[in-house]
Design a protein around this motif. Structure first.
Motif, PDB file in Angstrom:
ATOM      1  N   VAL A  14       0.885  -1.213  -0.007  1.00 25.52           N
ATOM      2  CA  VAL A  14       0.033  -0.010   0.142  1.00 25.52           C
ATOM      3  C   VAL A  14       0.727   1.408  -0.053  1.00 25.52           C
ATOM      4  O   VAL A  14       1.755   1.437   0.765  1.00 25.52           O
ATOM      5  CB  VAL A  14      -0.812  -0.222   1.369  1.00 25.52           C
ATOM      6  CG1 VAL A  14      -1.762   1.120   1.302  1.00 25.52           C
ATOM      7  CG2 VAL A  14      -1.821  -1.429   1.368  1.00 25.52           C
ATOM      8  N   ALA A  15       0.493   2.218  -0.872  1.00 24.84           N
ATOM      9  CA  ALA A  15       1.382   3.362  -0.869  1.00 24.84           C
ATOM     10  C   ALA A  15       0.549   4.265  -2.182  1.00 24.84           C
ATOM     11  O   ALA A  15      -0.214   3.776  -2.614  1.00 24.84           O
ATOM     12  CB  ALA A  15       2.781   3.227  -0.991  1.00 24.84           C
ATOM     13  N   ALA A  16       1.164   5.561  -2.453  1.00 25.12           N
ATOM     14  CA  ALA A  16       0.835   6.361  -3.460  1.00 25.12           C
ATOM     15  C   ALA A  16       1.868   7.259  -3.727  1.00 25.12           C
ATOM     16  O   ALA A  16       2.814   7.535  -3.002  1.00 25.12           O
ATOM     17  CB  ALA A  16      -0.490   6.902  -2.982  1.00 25.12           C
ATOM     18  N   GLN A  17       1.617   7.819  -4.993  1.00 21.25           N
ATOM     19  CA  GLN A  17       2.578   8.808  -5.486  1.00 21.25           C
ATOM     20  C   GLN A  17       2.325  10.154  -4.931  1.00 21.25           C
ATOM     21  O   GLN A  17       1.100  10.702  -4.969  1.00 21.25           O
ATOM     22  CB  GLN A  17       2.357   8.914  -7.024  1.00 21.25           C
ATOM     23  CG  GLN A  17       3.759   9.306  -7.741  1.00 21.25           C
ATOM     24  CD  GLN A  17       4.028  10.476  -7.490  1.00 21.25           C
ATOM     25  OE1 GLN A  17       3.190  11.405  -7.305  1.00 21.25           O
ATOM     26  NE2 GLN A  17       5.597  10.832  -7.211  1.00 21.25           N
ATOM     27  N   ARG A 207      -0.888   2.384  -7.289  1.00 22.20           N
ATOM     28  CA  ARG A 207      -0.629   1.687  -8.587  1.00 22.20           C
ATOM     29  C   ARG A 207      -0.961   2.803  -9.728  1.00 22.20           C
ATOM     30  O   ARG A 207       0.104   2.988 -10.558  1.00 22.20           O
ATOM     31  CB  ARG A 207      -1.320   0.506  -8.613  1.00 22.20           C
ATOM     32  CG  ARG A 207      -0.681  -0.051 -10.249  1.00 22.20           C
ATOM     33  CD  ARG A 207      -1.776  -1.457 -10.299  1.00 22.20           C
ATOM     34  NE  ARG A 207      -3.053  -0.779 -10.795  1.00 22.20           N
ATOM     35  CZ  ARG A 207      -3.407  -0.324 -11.830  1.00 22.20           C
ATOM     36  NH1 ARG A 207      -2.650  -0.082 -12.730  1.00 22.20           N
ATOM     37  NH2 ARG A 207      -4.775  -0.091 -12.200  1.00 22.20           N
ATOM     38  N   ARG A 208      -1.992   3.548  -9.560  1.00 15.65           N
ATOM     39  CA  ARG A 208      -2.368   4.126 -11.015  1.00 15.65           C
ATOM     40  C   ARG A 208      -1.687   5.473 -10.891  1.00 15.65           C
ATOM     41  O   ARG A 208      -1.221   6.149 -11.728  1.00 15.65           O
ATOM     42  CB  ARG A 208      -3.866   4.534 -10.780  1.00 15.65           C
ATOM     43  CG  ARG A 208      -4.642   3.381 -11.115  1.00 15.65           C
ATOM     44  CD  ARG A 208      -6.377   3.836 -11.200  1.00 15.65           C
ATOM     45  NE  ARG A 208      -6.913   3.934 -10.101  1.00 15.65           N
ATOM     46  CZ  ARG A 208      -7.145   5.034  -9.562  1.00 15.65           C
ATOM     47  NH1 ARG A 208      -7.015   6.079 -10.237  1.00 15.65           N
ATOM     48  NH2 ARG A 208      -7.935   5.013  -8.343  1.00 15.65           N
ATOM     49  N   GLY A 209      -1.327   6.102  -9.635  1.00 15.49           N
ATOM     50  CA  GLY A 209      -0.698   7.283  -9.423  1.00 15.49           C
ATOM     51  C   GLY A 209       0.670   7.180  -9.773  1.00 15.49           C
ATOM     52  O   GLY A 209       1.293   8.349 -10.514  1.00 15.49           O
ATOM     53  N   THR A 210       1.428   6.299  -9.476  1.00 14.85           N
ATOM     54  CA  THR A 210       2.777   5.971  -9.687  1.00 14.85           C
ATOM     55  C   THR A 210       3.121   5.833 -11.171  1.00 14.85           C
ATOM     56  O   THR A 210       3.956   6.224 -12.031  1.00 14.85           O
ATOM     57  CB  THR A 210       3.336   4.846  -8.898  1.00 14.85           C
ATOM     58  OG1 THR A 210       3.132   5.057  -7.522  1.00 14.85           O
ATOM     59  CG2 THR A 210       4.813   4.478  -9.404  1.00 14.85           C
ATOM     60  N   LYS A 329      13.965  -2.316  -2.861  1.00 13.77           N
ATOM     61  CA  LYS A 329      13.295  -2.731  -4.196  1.00 13.77           C
ATOM     62  C   LYS A 329      13.598  -1.910  -5.092  1.00 13.77           C
ATOM     63  O   LYS A 329      14.210  -1.071  -5.152  1.00 13.77           O
ATOM     64  CB  LYS A 329      11.563  -2.867  -3.963  1.00 13.77           C
ATOM     65  CG  LYS A 329      11.027  -1.359  -3.700  1.00 13.77           C
ATOM     66  CD  LYS A 329       9.734  -1.341  -3.518  1.00 13.77           C
ATOM     67  CE  LYS A 329       8.826  -2.013  -4.494  1.00 13.77           C
ATOM     68  NZ  LYS A 329       9.045  -1.090  -5.895  1.00 13.77           N
ATOM     69  N   VAL A 330      13.296  -2.172  -6.312  1.00 14.37           N
ATOM     70  CA  VAL A 330      13.457  -1.472  -7.645  1.00 14.37           C
ATOM     71  C   VAL A 330      12.156  -0.609  -7.843  1.00 14.37           C
ATOM     72  O   VAL A 330      10.953  -1.187  -7.861  1.00 14.37           O
ATOM     73  CB  VAL A 330      13.675  -2.313  -8.858  1.00 14.37           C
ATOM     74  CG1 VAL A 330      13.574  -1.289 -10.241  1.00 14.37           C
ATOM     75  CG2 VAL A 330      15.060  -3.262  -8.878  1.00 14.37           C
ATOM     76  N   SER A 331      12.202   0.438  -8.170  1.00  9.94           N
ATOM     77  CA  SER A 331      10.909   1.278  -8.249  1.00  9.94           C
ATOM     78  C   SER A 331      11.070   2.357  -9.519  1.00  9.94           C
ATOM     79  O   SER A 331      12.314   2.796  -9.985  1.00  9.94           O
ATOM     80  CB  SER A 331      10.938   2.392  -6.961  1.00  9.94           C
ATOM     81  OG  SER A 331      10.639   1.491  -5.879  1.00  9.94           O
ATOM     82  N   PRO A 332      10.141   2.871 -10.087  1.00  5.49           N
ATOM     83  CA  PRO A 332      10.190   4.095 -10.985  1.00  5.49           C
ATOM     84  C   PRO A 332      11.050   5.134 -10.445  1.00  5.49           C
ATOM     85  O   PRO A 332      10.844   5.554  -9.135  1.00  5.49           O
ATOM     86  CB  PRO A 332       8.679   4.191 -11.301  1.00  5.49           C
ATOM     87  CG  PRO A 332       7.919   3.102 -10.921  1.00  5.49           C
ATOM     88  CD  PRO A 332       9.023   2.441  -9.748  1.00  5.49           C
ATOM     89  N   ILE A 333      11.554   6.026 -11.123  1.00  4.26           N
ATOM     90  CA  ILE A 333      12.211   7.017 -10.588  1.00  4.26           C
ATOM     91  C   ILE A 333      11.156   8.219 -10.127  1.00  4.26           C
ATOM     92  O   ILE A 333      11.506   8.776  -9.354  1.00  4.26           O
ATOM     93  CB  ILE A 333      13.223   7.541 -11.802  1.00  4.26           C
ATOM     94  CG1 ILE A 333      14.183   8.790 -11.213  1.00  4.26           C
ATOM     95  CG2 ILE A 333      12.347   8.138 -12.969  1.00  4.26           C
ATOM     96  CD1 ILE A 333      15.112   9.203 -12.440  1.00  4.26           C
ATOM     97  N   ALA A 334      10.063   8.119 -10.796  1.00  8.56           N
ATOM     98  CA  ALA A 334       9.062   9.253 -10.446  1.00  8.56           C
ATOM     99  C   ALA A 334       8.135   8.709  -9.256  1.00  8.56           C
ATOM    100  O   ALA A 334       7.222   9.329  -9.088  1.00  8.56           O
ATOM    101  CB  ALA A 334       8.284   9.467 -11.390  1.00  8.56           C
ATOM    102  N   ALA A 335       8.584   7.597  -8.503  1.00  2.21           N
ATOM    103  CA  ALA A 335       7.628   7.040  -7.438  1.00  2.21           C
ATOM    104  C   ALA A 335       7.583   8.280  -6.297  1.00  2.21           C
ATOM    105  O   ALA A 335       6.725   8.014  -5.604  1.00  2.21           O
ATOM    106  CB  ALA A 335       8.330   5.749  -6.874  1.00  2.21           C
ATOM    107  N   ASN A 336       8.716   8.988  -6.347  1.00  3.42           N
ATOM    108  CA  ASN A 336       8.486  10.106  -5.329  1.00  3.42           C
ATOM    109  C   ASN A 336       9.011  11.606  -6.271  1.00  3.42           C
ATOM    110  O   ASN A 336       9.379  11.428  -7.278  1.00  3.42           O
ATOM    111  CB  ASN A 336       9.425   9.945  -4.388  1.00  3.42           C
ATOM    112  CG  ASN A 336       9.035   8.858  -3.172  1.00  3.42           C
ATOM    113  OD1 ASN A 336       7.992   9.088  -2.604  1.00  3.42           O
ATOM    114  ND2 ASN A 336       9.742   7.922  -3.206  1.00  3.42           N
ATOM    115  N   PRO A 337       8.355  12.601  -5.683  1.00  6.28           N
ATOM    116  CA  PRO A 337       8.823  13.927  -6.531  1.00  6.28           C
ATOM    117  C   PRO A 337      10.468  14.065  -6.570  1.00  6.28           C
ATOM    118  O   PRO A 337      11.023  14.237  -5.255  1.00  6.28           O
ATOM    119  CB  PRO A 337       8.208  14.942  -5.671  1.00  6.28           C
ATOM    120  CG  PRO A 337       7.284  14.411  -4.664  1.00  6.28           C
ATOM    121  CD  PRO A 337       7.631  12.765  -4.427  1.00  6.28           C
ATOM    122  N   VAL A 338      10.697  14.119  -7.556  1.00 12.90           N
ATOM    123  CA  VAL A 338      12.525  14.478  -7.679  1.00 12.90           C
ATOM    124  C   VAL A 338      12.893  15.668  -7.619  1.00 12.90           C
ATOM    125  O   VAL A 338      12.209  16.654  -8.283  1.00 12.90           O
ATOM    126  CB  VAL A 338      12.700  14.030  -9.373  1.00 12.90           C
ATOM    127  CG1 VAL A 338      14.233  14.211  -9.467  1.00 12.90           C
ATOM    128  CG2 VAL A 338      12.390  12.409  -9.612  1.00 12.90           C
TER     129      VAL A 338
END
Length: 385
Positions: A14-17, A207-210, A329-338
């Motif tokens: 559970v999380a969100a962008q 999931r959708r936000g990321t 883990k491996v994550s999308p680079i934009a999973a958090n505000p860069v």
């Protein structure tokens, strides 16, 4: 298993962008019950709590690093003070020996008067040279003794100040440790209050936000074609990939668990490059680079306060220790505000050939934000000395 534990166990993904949700407003005096809040509102609360916990964690890490430096400084001062006190003791003994010799050689006539009354001129000259040499030796002994006493006094003062500073830092570290624990208890209480339906809604929103954030980030063209890593960067990447699956624990820097900056600093230490311990210091002190120049091994720093960091893997992905309750883990680079990117080895030449490391099964599974159950205990505390 209790109902709370069952509910917490449902939250492993559970999380969100964070960038997609506005900052949470300060809680009102009478906050609505969790069951009456929207999924987006709950997510905002979780995001706020996690960011506050991570800020507190990085403050704790910075104080812990400074405390380690002060301990080392105090040990050096104590060793120098011990050597100086031994030298001072020896010089006091030497000065005492000179004083006893002078006393034993005393007569009713001064050495200078005896020199004037001497019958043999050559003997008189020889005696004068001896007198001069003894006078110089006495003056030098007194000067050395005075210098040693002054140095011992200064070292003792600095050692006392170093001890006071160390004790003050240890007390600050304790307050920051308690603040981290308080923030994490708030997260646990909120997670425990959620229903399975709410948790499922949060997972879907994440999931959708990321996915949307990553799509926009890549479409912006800010990323260029990945350059090949340096030899040290390749080593750091391979080390970070080997840590996938290990738990996030605040204040931890391996080998069994990591927090975000603990992972990046340890990966680069394995590559032979010492970098600052905290994400803020990594952002402040390492060389900043454009996102279009990224190569594997570079560090991606997140949030305006630089409170989170990950290691760039390539192809728009990072390796990170997300949050308490999550795993490396491996994550999308934009999973958090860069916020930006830094390079620990700006002078490192790219390798001629590079094959990305093979990722273990499930490397991308789990929450990027770490809204999960089963908080691991904090890293073992170092003694306050």
């Amino acid at each position: 298993m209790s109902g709370n534990v069952l509910r917490l166990a449902c939250t492993a993904a559970v999380a969100a962008q964070i960038a997609l949700v506005p900052p949470a407003a300060p809680p009102a005096a009478a906050e609505p019950a969790p069951g009456t809040r929207s999924v987006a509102g709950l997510l905002t609360d979780l995001q706020r709590l996690y960011r506050e916990a991570e800020k507190a964690t990085e403050a704790y890490n910075a104080t812990e690093e400074e405390l380690s430096k002060r301990r080392a400084q105090a040990e050096r001062l104590d060793a120098a003070l011990a050597r100086t006190r031994l030298s001072l003791h020896e010089r006091r003994q030497a000065a005492g020996l000179l004083a006893r010799r002078q006393y034993q050689s005393r007569t009713d006539l001064s050495p200078y008067l005896r020199l004037l009354l001497a019958r043999d001129p050559q003997h008189a000259l020889d005696q004068g040279q001896v007198i001069g040499r003894l006078a110089r030796e006495r003056a030098e002994a007194v000067a050395r003794l005075t210098g040693s006493e002054r140095r011992a006094g200064e070292l003792a003062r600095r050692a006392r100040k170093a001890l006071d500073d160390r004790l003050a830092l240890a007390e600050r570290r304790k307050r920051e440790r308690d603040e981290v624990r308080r923030r994490l208890r708030e997260v646990e209480r909120l997670l425990a209050s959620l229903s399975s339906r709410q948790l499922a809604g949060l997972a879907e929103l994440e999931r959708r936000g990321t996915a949307r954030a990553q799509e926009r980030f890549l479409a912006s063209g800010v990323l260029g074609d990945d350059a090949k890593p340096s030899a040290a960067g390749e080593t750091a990447v391979r080390f970070a990939v080997e840590q996938i699956g290990k738990p996030y624990v605040w204040g931890a820097e391996g080998p069994g668990a990591y927090d975000c900056s603990g992972l990046t600093s340890r990966a680069w230490a394995r590559a032979g490059t010492a970098i600052p311990r905290t994400s803020q210091e990594q952002w402040a002190r390492l060389e900043r680079i454009d996102l279009g120049e990224l190569r594997p091994g570079d560090l991606i720093v997140y949030f305006p306060e630089a409170t989170h960091v990950a290691l760039y893997l390539g192809d728009g992905m990072v390796v990170q220790a997300p949050r308490p309750g999550a795993r490396v883990k491996v994550s999308p680079i934009a999973a958090n505000p860069v916020l930006g990117a830094v390079r620990p080895d700006p002078g490192g030449e790219p390798v001629r050939r590079y094959t990305p490391p093979r990722l273990p099964a499930g490397a991308s599974e789990g929450s990027d934000e770490g809204h999960a159950a089963g908080y691991a205990p904090a890293a073992p505390e170092t003694s306050i000395r």
